[in-house]
Design a protein around this motif. Structure first.
Motif, mmCIF file in Angstrom:
data_model
loop_
_atom_site.group_PDB
_atom_site.id
_atom_site.type_symbol
_atom_site.label_atom_id
_atom_site.label_comp_id
_atom_site.label_asym_id
_atom_site.label_seq_id
_atom_site.Cartn_x
_atom_site.Cartn_y
_atom_site.Cartn_z
ATOM 1 N N UNK A 26 80.283 72.929 36.616
ATOM 2 C CA UNK A 26 79.677 71.642 35.965
ATOM 3 C C UNK A 26 80.961 70.890 35.277
ATOM 4 N N UNK A 27 81.931 71.861 34.855
ATOM 5 C CA UNK A 27 83.082 71.288 34.084
ATOM 6 C C UNK A 27 83.869 70.128 34.996
ATOM 7 N N UNK A 28 84.058 70.828 36.410
ATOM 8 C CA UNK A 28 84.437 69.820 37.052
ATOM 9 C C UNK A 28 83.807 68.650 37.435
ATOM 10 N N UNK A 29 82.403 68.573 37.444
ATOM 11 C CA UNK A 29 81.561 67.447 37.899
ATOM 12 C C UNK A 29 81.767 66.518 36.554
ATOM 13 N N UNK A 30 81.889 67.064 35.295
ATOM 14 C CA UNK A 30 82.146 66.269 34.220
ATOM 15 C C UNK A 30 83.303 65.317 34.242
ATOM 16 N N UNK A 31 84.260 66.109 34.835
ATOM 17 C CA UNK A 31 85.789 65.578 34.842
ATOM 18 C C UNK A 31 85.517 64.249 35.615
ATOM 19 N N UNK A 32 84.985 64.341 36.752
ATOM 20 C CA UNK A 32 84.669 63.269 37.442
ATOM 21 C C UNK A 32 83.888 61.954 36.940
ATOM 22 N N UNK A 33 82.662 62.404 36.194
ATOM 23 C CA UNK A 33 82.067 61.443 35.573
ATOM 24 C C UNK A 33 82.911 60.728 34.356
ATOM 25 N N UNK A 138 80.137 74.085 26.691
ATOM 26 C CA UNK A 138 81.140 74.460 27.646
ATOM 27 C C UNK A 138 82.617 74.493 26.768
ATOM 28 N N UNK A 139 83.196 75.440 26.972
ATOM 29 C CA UNK A 139 84.599 75.372 26.334
ATOM 30 C C UNK A 139 84.727 76.467 24.918
ATOM 31 N N UNK A 140 85.174 76.057 24.246
ATOM 32 C CA UNK A 140 85.363 76.953 22.877
ATOM 33 C C UNK A 140 84.220 77.129 22.123
ATOM 34 N N UNK A 141 84.043 78.234 21.525
ATOM 35 C CA UNK A 141 82.904 78.615 20.619
ATOM 36 C C UNK A 141 82.818 77.593 19.527
ATOM 37 N N UNK A 189 87.564 78.094 29.736
ATOM 38 C CA UNK A 189 87.185 77.195 30.733
ATOM 39 C C UNK A 189 87.628 76.057 30.744
ATOM 40 N N UNK A 190 88.145 75.255 29.786
ATOM 41 C CA UNK A 190 88.696 73.879 30.046
ATOM 42 C C UNK A 190 90.151 73.965 29.868
#
Length: 213
Positions: A26-33, A138-141, A189-190
């Motif tokens: 999902x993080x990779x898809x968001x980078x493209x978005x 996604x990412x830090x808490x 993650x990020x």
């Protein structure tokens, strides 16, 4: 799917709903978005004070804020282009967690740098309050805080970690809520410290007779 935890009436929490592989995809898809719909800095109505959170959107509609007010619109406020479509993972999450609610029309992509905050607020710019608001982290808490439908109601706090899902529905749909702090370095993650919050929303009332698949 992880078991749901009821935080307050109408607020349901699924810790670790997305596993690591799903988070990475999902993080990779968001980078493209975000290449197509870059992050922008919303402004407070009237005062033009910038938010500490940067944002973008995907889906048919996107939420924006500037000196003229809060609103949903079909195009990016800076590029003028339509918002990119939802990644399939987001529609799957809605289908799995939002029950019989009509399909979402907007997904806010909020980027929290390590020092960003979000004050207590209600999500009330939509026409349709019977549909829930679903968020994925996604990412830090982050330290999430939720109260009642009045600003002065008592609040309680919850740490939202990468992969967690949270639903505001029924009595919690108009609850005041916010993010008090980010815990930098709590996730790998990020590519940089910070957090992405994805918030799926139904904006308009569903047409009569609309049936969810």
């Amino acid at each position: 799917m992880s078991a749901a935890v009821d935080i307050v009436p109408g607020c349901r929490y699924w810790p670790g709903w997305l596993d690591r592989a799903a988070q990475e995809a999902l993080a990779e898809e968001l980078r493209q978005i975000l290449v197509e719909a870059p992050l922008f800095t919303p402004l407070m109505p009237r005062t033009a004070k910038p938010f500490s959170v940067r944002m973008s959107n995907c889906g048919p509609l996107g939420w924006v804020s500037d000196v003229t007010g809060y609103r949903y619109q079909p195009t990016h406020p800076e590029t003028g282009r339509p918002w990119p479509p939802f990644p399939p993972a987001l529609t799957r999450a809605w289908d799995a967690l939002a029950g019989a609610a009509p399909a979402p029309e907007a997904c806010l992509i909020n980027w929290y740098a390590p020092t960003a905050r979000m004050g207590l607020h209600q999500d009330r710019d939509e026409e349709e309050f019977s549909a829930p608001v679903l968020s994925l982290s996604l990412g830090d808490t982050a330290l999430f805080r939720i109260g009642g439908t009045a600003r002065k109601d008592p609040t309680r706090s919850l740490r939202l970690a990468s992969g967690d899902a949270l639903l505001l529905a029924g009595p919690a749909r108009l609850a005041f809520h916010g993010i008090d702090r980010i815990y930098p370095g709590s996730s790998t993650l990020l590519k940089q410290p910070g957090r992405i919050n994805l918030t799926l929303r139904r904006v308009h009332a569903a047409p009569a007779g609309e049936i969810r698949p």
